[in-house]
Design a protein around this motif. Structure first.
Motif: not given
Length: 314
Positions: A1-20
């Motif tokens: 659970m911790t790994v899944a939440l961490s991965l989902l949060t990391g992907i969301a932050l990267t896609a929202a803040l860096v990729v654009p």
């Protein structure tokens, strides 16, 4: 659970803040505006699905009643794979934050749709007041094209059911018949691609979350790319030069060729039509399309990974 939440949060932050910022600096979107619109939509969908998957996992860990509903069809082994009992202490705060974000997103979308419906209704009332009276005996339905008596050259597409194209007599007097065809093809390109829905979505997300770079860039790029895509639709039917001349004829009183501001959108569109950029090669276009299409599947894969791994081990 911790790994899944961490991965989902990391992907969301990267896609929202860096990729654009990386995507806005690229030069290929001007060459492939339709593909660029798809990439932006997939990027936004990836972030939203990451948040939704994290919300479901977090709520399942924090709220036992919710967990019973979510995992009602899962086997005990599948439920145990998520290790819902061993969750980090920040899970509750993250779940509440995501739940608030989901409710706020829904409210913003509902408000934008309601405002759009109200604006469309007011514009249709205004059009009915300005539209010329039809001779007696003719049907009341004017069709998809409405001509307004106005010396101001203008043409626009009014979304709705059915969509309606509006053109003024000033535009008809200023443009040639081929240029009028280009203008109508441009507006029909908007209607057929349902660009109004993209504009509403980008506006709602940018208004609801003004501090998120992804949504701010999504709104700005959507407004720009839908015009480029419609220009391409018109140029394929009527030619690049005719479409450029039609654009100039409709907007020369607005300073379309003015250099007072650094490359405004109208100036960019005219330059792009006069000097069409080369399209991406088919291989790169297909690879970009596939990568963008598969990106929203990543948060779903992360969410179900514990069950899949358990099945493989057994």
């Amino acid at each position: 659970m911790t790994v899944a939440l961490s991965l989902l949060t990391g992907i969301a932050l990267t896609a929202a803040l860096v990729v654009p910022s990386v995507l806005t600096r690229a030069d290929w979107p001007d060459r492939e505006p339709v593909l660029a619109l798809w990439v932006w939509q997939c990027l936004v969908a990836t972030v939203l699905l990451c948040c939704l998957a994290a919300l479901l996992l977090g709520a399942s860990a924090v709220f036992h009643t919710f967990r019973a509903h979510v995992f009602s069809a899962a086997s005990p082994r599948g439920t145990a794979a998520y290790d819902l009992a061993a969750v980090p202490p920040w899970t509750t705060a993250l779940t509440l934050l995501l739940a608030s974000g989901a409710a706020w997103t829904t409210a913003m979308l509902a408000r934008e749709l309601a405002d759009a419906r109200r604006r469309r209704r007011l514009r249709r009332v205004h059009l009915r007041e300005r539209a010329p009276e039809l001779p007696a005996g003719l049907p009341a339905v004017r069709g998809a094209l409405l001509v307004l008596e106005d010396e101001y050259p203008d043409a626009w597409w009014l979304p709705g059911s059915p969509p309606q194209l509006v053109v003024t007599t000033g535009a008809l007097a200023r443009l040639t018949s081929h240029q009028v065809d280009a203008v109508l093809a441009h507006e029909l390109g908007h209607a057929r691609a349902h660009h109004d829905w993209l504009l509403h979505l980008s506006q709602a997300l940018a208004t609801g979350f003004p501090g998120v770079p992804l949504f701010a860039h999504f709104r700005a790029q959507t407004h720009r790319l839908v015009e480029l895509a419609a220009d391409d639709t018109a140029s394929r039917r009527c030619g690049h030069l005719t479409t450029a001349l039609a654009l100039i004829g409709l907007n020369e009183h607005r300073g379309v060729l003015s250099c007072a501001t650094p490359r405004p959108l109208l100036h960019q569109r005219v330059q792009r039509l006069l000097e069409p950029p080369p399209r991406l090669d088919p291989t790169r276009r297909a690879a970009t399309t596939m990568a963008a299409t598969l990106a929203p599947l990543l948060p779903l894969l992360i969410a179900v990974a514990p069950v899949l791994l358990t099945g493989i081990r057994h």
